[in-house]
Design a protein around this motif. Structure first.
Motif, mmCIF file in Angstrom:
data_model
loop_
_atom_site.group_PDB
_atom_site.id
_atom_site.type_symbol
_atom_site.label_atom_id
_atom_site.label_comp_id
_atom_site.label_asym_id
_atom_site.label_seq_id
_atom_site.Cartn_x
_atom_site.Cartn_y
_atom_site.Cartn_z
ATOM 1 N N PRO A 33 11.630 126.943 55.221
ATOM 2 C CA PRO A 33 12.157 125.807 55.971
ATOM 3 C C PRO A 33 13.626 125.572 55.666
ATOM 4 N N ASN A 34 14.346 125.040 56.628
ATOM 5 C CA ASN A 34 15.761 124.742 56.452
ATOM 6 C C ASN A 34 15.952 123.406 55.753
ATOM 7 N N PRO A 35 16.951 123.304 54.893
ATOM 8 C CA PRO A 35 17.257 122.031 54.255
ATOM 9 C C PRO A 35 17.651 120.974 55.284
ATOM 10 N N GLN A 36 17.368 119.724 54.968
ATOM 11 C CA GLN A 36 17.694 118.592 55.832
ATOM 12 C C GLN A 36 19.209 118.389 55.907
ATOM 13 N N CYS A 37 19.911 118.723 54.866
ATOM 14 C CA CYS A 37 21.356 118.531 54.769
ATOM 15 C C CYS A 37 22.081 119.823 55.150
ATOM 16 N N ALA A 38 23.019 119.735 56.087
ATOM 17 C CA ALA A 38 23.755 120.920 56.532
ATOM 18 C C ALA A 38 24.568 121.547 55.401
ATOM 19 N N ALA A 39 25.157 120.725 54.540
ATOM 20 C CA ALA A 39 25.949 121.253 53.421
ATOM 21 C C ALA A 39 25.046 121.993 52.436
ATOM 22 N N LEU A 40 23.869 121.483 52.217
ATOM 23 C CA LEU A 40 22.911 122.133 51.325
ATOM 24 C C LEU A 40 22.469 123.474 51.910
ATOM 25 N N ALA A 41 22.186 123.497 53.200
ATOM 26 C CA ALA A 41 21.796 124.740 53.865
ATOM 27 C C ALA A 41 22.914 125.776 53.760
ATOM 28 N N LYS A 79 25.261 131.125 48.584
ATOM 29 C CA LYS A 79 24.849 131.653 47.280
ATOM 30 C C LYS A 79 23.810 132.769 47.412
ATOM 31 N N GLY A 80 23.123 132.808 48.571
ATOM 32 C CA GLY A 80 22.115 133.840 48.787
ATOM 33 C C GLY A 80 20.881 133.667 47.926
ATOM 34 N N LEU A 81 20.566 132.426 47.604
ATOM 35 C CA LEU A 81 19.414 132.152 46.740
ATOM 36 C C LEU A 81 18.196 131.742 47.552
ATOM 37 N N SER A 82 17.044 132.168 47.089
ATOM 38 C CA SER A 82 15.782 131.718 47.686
ATOM 39 C C SER A 82 15.373 130.419 46.990
ATOM 40 N N TYR A 83 14.407 129.729 47.586
ATOM 41 C CA TYR A 83 13.893 128.520 46.939
ATOM 42 C C TYR A 83 13.282 128.856 45.579
ATOM 43 N N THR A 84 12.658 130.023 45.463
ATOM 44 C CA THR A 84 12.075 130.450 44.190
ATOM 45 C C THR A 84 13.159 130.599 43.126
ATOM 46 N N GLN A 85 14.269 131.241 43.493
ATOM 47 C CA GLN A 85 15.364 131.430 42.539
ATOM 48 C C GLN A 85 15.992 130.093 42.136
ATOM 49 N N ILE A 86 16.142 129.203 43.084
ATOM 50 C CA ILE A 86 16.684 127.874 42.771
ATOM 51 C C ILE A 86 15.734 127.151 41.825
ATOM 52 N N THR A 96 9.200 123.837 40.323
ATOM 53 C CA THR A 96 8.395 124.702 41.181
ATOM 54 C C THR A 96 9.112 124.916 42.510
ATOM 55 N N GLU A 97 8.785 126.023 43.145
ATOM 56 C CA GLU A 97 9.378 126.304 44.448
ATOM 57 C C GLU A 97 9.033 125.188 45.436
ATOM 58 N N GLN A 98 7.789 124.745 45.436
ATOM 59 C CA GLN A 98 7.368 123.718 46.394
ATOM 60 C C GLN A 98 8.139 122.422 46.189
ATOM 61 N N HIS A 99 8.399 122.059 44.939
ATOM 62 C CA HIS A 99 9.148 120.822 44.674
ATOM 63 C C HIS A 99 10.573 120.951 45.205
ATOM 64 N N SER A 115 21.457 118.389 39.554
ATOM 65 C CA SER A 115 21.146 119.744 39.095
ATOM 66 C C SER A 115 21.125 120.719 40.263
ATOM 67 N N LEU A 116 20.561 120.301 41.384
ATOM 68 C CA LEU A 116 20.531 121.145 42.572
ATOM 69 C C LEU A 116 21.954 121.418 43.056
ATOM 70 N N ALA A 117 22.783 120.393 43.078
ATOM 71 C CA ALA A 117 24.180 120.564 43.491
ATOM 72 C C ALA A 117 24.901 121.542 42.563
ATOM 73 N N LYS A 118 24.619 121.463 41.275
ATOM 74 C CA LYS A 118 25.265 122.352 40.312
ATOM 75 C C LYS A 118 24.846 123.804 40.544
ATOM 76 N N VAL A 119 23.560 124.039 40.747
ATOM 77 C CA VAL A 119 23.059 125.395 40.989
ATOM 78 C C VAL A 119 23.707 125.988 42.239
#
Length: 72
Positions: free
Chosen positions: A3-11, A17-24, A31-34, A52-56
């Motif tokens: 699924p796409n992130p709700q925030c365009a900047a986050l997407a 960064k080329g990261l999957s939700y699992t890698q993040i 967890t990936e689901q969280h 933390s998400l913004a930093k990653v």
């Protein structure tokens, strides 16, 4: 398909960064689901989770104060 992130900047940052939700999730110690739930707006993150998400994702600008960027 993830699924796409709700925030365009986050997407954009996730794609850049080329990261999957699992890698993040691994980098956050979550967890990936969280992470998916936070990114899609299904769960409101704590301020610490949001930061933390913004930093990653190397997001350095402040988030706007709207529904897509609420924290607990």
């Amino acid at each position: 398909m993830a699924p796409n992130p709700q925030c365009a900047a986050l997407a954009a940052a996730k794609d850049r960064k080329g990261l999957s939700y699992t890698q993040i999730a691994q980098q956050l110690g979550s967890t990936e689901q969280h992470v998916v739930d936070i990114c899609t707006g299904a769960t409101i993150p704590t301020t610490a989770e949001f930061n933390s998400l913004a930093k990653v994702l190397d997001i350095t600008s402040s988030a706007p104060h709207d529904n897509a960027h609420k924290t607990k």
